[in-house]
Each structure stands twice: as structure tokens, then as C-alpha cells.
Design an enzyme around this catalytic site. Structure first.
Site, PDB file in Angstrom:
ATOM      1  CB  SER A   9      11.559 -17.887   1.424  1.00 14.43           C
ATOM      2  OG  SER A   9      12.584 -16.932   1.555  1.00 14.43           O
ATOM      3  NE  ARG A  12      23.662 -20.132  -0.879  1.00 13.29           N
ATOM      4  CZ  ARG A  12      22.389 -20.469  -0.870  1.00 13.29           C
ATOM      5  NH1 ARG A  12      21.468 -19.527  -0.949  1.00 13.29           N
ATOM      6  NH2 ARG A  12      22.017 -21.730  -0.791  1.00 13.29           N
ATOM      7  CG  ASP A  62      12.556 -16.988   9.457  1.00  7.80           C
ATOM      8  OD1 ASP A  62      13.588 -16.334   9.200  1.00  7.80           O
ATOM      9  OD2 ASP A  62      11.680 -17.236   8.610  1.00  7.80           O
ATOM     10  CG  HIS A 117      14.203 -18.142   6.067  1.00 11.94           C
ATOM     11  ND1 HIS A 117      12.934 -17.618   6.137  1.00 11.94           N
ATOM     12  CD2 HIS A 117      14.488 -18.265   4.741  1.00 11.94           C
ATOM     13  CE1 HIS A 117      12.464 -17.415   4.916  1.00 11.94           C
ATOM     14  NE2 HIS A 117      13.381 -17.807   4.050  1.00 11.94           N
TER      15      HIS A 117
END
Length: 389
Positions: free
Chosen positions: A168, A240, A334, A367
Site C-alpha cells: 500500500s 476512517r 482491491d 485491499h
């Protein structure tokens, strides 16, 4: 929600969830690496890096492996949570004795990135005037973060890494190592990361940053003296929640939650909620207790800046400069950094260990599959580390 999860959320969130001077050190080590001149201009006059090591270093340092964490990760690759360390190791199934990155063989170094909030200099750190940097902390890029990591390697006396590994945002940094410092690693692993941030990814980052800035408690980044519960936790939790929707896949969310109700109360009115909403709330609330709002903004801005081809003749030309034996891994579900992003990398790095192809891992976890699919990820990494280089 389990009893342990409920206990972890008792009490009002702190103004900042950052590790602060005076907190328990836990397993962190620290290195002062001097000042850093920033790509976009300006300078941070003094940088301290928090890092952890695992395994024993060979006398010649030839077994050193650099592992780079994702946006909200830290240096704690393995081991339990505890005082000063809010989370357990994020890659305990990959790094350790007998595992893919075998600490009986390799000496692993894991730094917290520049701008982070778990010990390395960032917005929650003290500026030269003795107050927290806050929003005064300058704009940083992936290249700035790699410059600091290279300074750490210099401080540790490591000229060439046996491997640089990142997933990532850590994969962005690992690729920048390969392009910008091609002589300083023999092997390179890029997991679930692109060569350049797309418009879609930049857009996602921008709305998360705006969610934080729109929280009245953010106070233009000057919130560190706020009482518990009076910091920008609502904006940070919302950011978040937005991010989680791209970290996980639609299939996983549908399989786990479907349209189920939380606590058996119908959401068809003002009282009840869907279980998936409660899931997002829990993770948003939990996150505010281990992260800093301004650090989050600076780090996602750094992600948006990512472009290995900037001032290097374009992405393909930049990738052609990589000299390491390179593994590129993508996750089929992802939706943050989809597999075509990894294909671009694999096709243009000269040293692909898979003939210019991506190792595509099948996962329901989106992901986050690179953090969860330990068997498949571990198998690929072990193969890279066994590649002569």
C-alpha cells in the site's frame, strides 16, 4: 461486538492518539537522522525515526531487510499490544522465525514513516519552539519519506538492503526506493501499490482530509491541549470510515453483514441501525485512540503526491531504472489500488521475477488482502527472498 472490543472504546477519545514523548517506549528504538530538505520546499530541521528490528544482523549487514508499513501502520510488525503500543503486530503471520520473512535468516528493520504518529517526527511531535507542529508541519511527499528512511539506513550502517518490501503506501515508498536509489537494494517487493496516484485515489484522499478539517474541534490543527473528547475525533473517525469502504471489498461486506440489524433492532426508523454501520462506527472510534488527525492529513497528501515519473521523464522511464529483482503482487478484489495499477509496474521494471506479470492473489478482503492472506503473500515473498540477487 465482543466484550473486549467494547472495553477498548470505554472513555472519551484523546485529543490525539499519537505516541507522545513520555509515553511508554514499548519495543521502539530511535535514531536522530538530522534535518531533511523537502521536495516541495522547506526544511524540517531535526528528524527522529522510531523503528523496530527483528532477528540478528550478519557481521557484514548483508541480511538486512527493510519493511515499510501502510498509511495507518507503524513499526510494530509482530508482537502483542501493550503500554505505549496500541496495536498488535500488523504482519505477525509474515515476519518471524520460520515464516516468509524468516527472522532466523534475515535482520528486519521496520521504521515508522516521516509524518506518522507512532514515534517518528510528525505533526504531533514538538517543533523547535517547543509546541507541537500541528498544521505547521510542512507538506511532505513519498520521496521525502524515503529520504528519511535512507538516512536511517546510513545511521545503521546499511549500504545495501537484501530486500525492500512494502504494501500500500509502504509499497509506494518501496517503489520510490527502487527508482530513486536503485543501487541500495538487491530485491524489491511491491504489494498492492501503484506507480502513480490516480485521480480516483486523489479524490478519495481529499474528501477524507476535508472531513477532518470540517470538524470544529480541529481548530486549524491547534487541538493538542484539548481535553479528552474535545479533539477532532468525529472528523477523524469519519475519514476512517470512508477509507474502510475502499480497504474492504463489496463481497466481503455483503457476506459478513448482508442487511442484518445491529442488536436485533429494526433500522426502519430512528432507533435501529444496520450491522455494517455499527462495524464502521467501531473501527472509526477505535482509530481515534491510536492516530493523530493532522498526521492523517499529511500522510494522505503524501499519497496523493505519489508519482515515480515526476521529473524523471514519465512513469515508464522511471520504472526502467529499477535494478533490483522485483516482485509485484496485486489483490483481485482491491478497489483502492486495483490490479491494473500493479500491471503497469510489473511490465516496465526490468528485473521482474515473474516475467513482467503480477502475482494476483484471490481474496474476498479487498485491499487489506495483503495484510490478511498470509499463506499466499508469504509464498510470494519467500520465493523472492530465495531469488539470487
Amino acid at each position: 461486538m465482543t466484550d473486549a472490543q467494547i472495553r477498548s472504546l470505554i472513555g472519551r477519545p484523546p485529543a490525539s492518539g499519537a505516541w507522545r514523548e513520555g509515553d511508554p517506549v514499548a519495543d521502539r528504538l530511535f535514531a536522530s537522522v538530522g534535518g531533511v530538505d523537502l521536495e516541495a520546499g522547506g526544511r524540517i530541521p531535526s528528524v527522529r525515526v522510531a523503528y523496530e528490528t527483528f532477528g540478528e544482523r550478519d557481521p557484514d549487514g548483508g541480511n538486512a531487510v527493510l519493511v515499510l508499513h501502510a498509511l495507518t501502520g507503524d513499526s510494530h510488525l509482530r508482537g502483542p499490544a501493550g503500554p505505549g503500543q496500541p496495536t498488535g503486530g500488523w504482519w505477525s503471520g509474515i515476519v518471524g522465525p520460520g515464516l516468509a520473512i524468516d527472522t532466523d535468516r534475515w535482520f528486519v528493520v521496520a521504521p515508522n514513516m516521516l509524518g506518522g504518529c507512532q514515534g517518528t517526527t510528525g505533526p504531533a511531535s514538538l517543533a523547535p519552539d517547543g509546541a507541537e507542529w500541528g498544521a505547521r508541519f510542512p507538506f511532505i511527499t513519498i520521496r521525502d519519506q524515503v529520504a528519511v528512511q535512507a538516512a536511517l539506513a546510513d545511521a545503521l550502517g546499511i549500504d545495501v538492503w537484501a530486500a525492500v518490501v512494502g504494501g500500500s503506501m509502504g509499497g509506494m515508498q518501496a517503489l520510490e526506493w527502487g527508482v530513486g536509489l536503485p543501487g541500495r537494494m538487491r530485491r524489491l517487493a511491491i504489494l498492492a501499490a501503484p506507480a502513480i496516484a490516480s485521480a480516483d485515489q486523489i479524490a478519495l484522499n481529499s474528501v477524507q482530509a476535508e472531513a477532518i478539517r470540517m470538524d470544529p474541534a480541529y481548530r486549524d490543527g491547534d487541538y493538542f491541549d484539548a481535553a479528552d473528547g474535545d479533539g477532532p475525533h468525529r472528523g477523524l473517525a469519519l475519514a476512517r470510515r470512508m477509507a474502510l469502504l475502499n480497504y474492504r471489498s463489496p463481497d466481503e461486506l455483503n457476506q459478513r453483514f448482508s442487511r442484518s440489524w445491529q442488536s436485533g433492532i429494526s433500522p426502519m426508523g430512528d432507533e435501529g441501525r444496520y450491522a455494517v454501520e455499527s462495524y464502521l462506527d467501531f473501527h472509526g472510534n477505535k482509530f481515534t485512540r491510536r492516530f493523530d488527525a493532522t498526521s492523517y492529513i499529511r500522510l494522505i497528501d503524501a499519497m496523493s503526491s505519489h508519482d515515480v515519473g515526476r521529473d524523471r521523464g514519465g512513469v515508464e522511464a522511471a520504472l526502467a531504472s529499477v535494478r533490483a529483482a522485483t516482485l509485484v503482487v496485486g489483490i483481485d478484489s482491491d478497489r483502492l489500488f486495483p490490479v491494473p495499477d500493479q500491471r503497469l509496474v510489473a511490465r516496465h521494471v526490468p528485473g521482474s521475477v515473474d516475467g513482467g506479470e503480477v502475482v494476483v492473489i484471490s481474496s474476498d478482503y479487498g485491499h487489506d488482502g495483503f495484510l490478511i492472506e498470509n499463506e499466499a503473500v508469504g509464498r510470494a515473498l519467500a520465493r523472492l527472498l530465495d531469488t539470487p540477487a
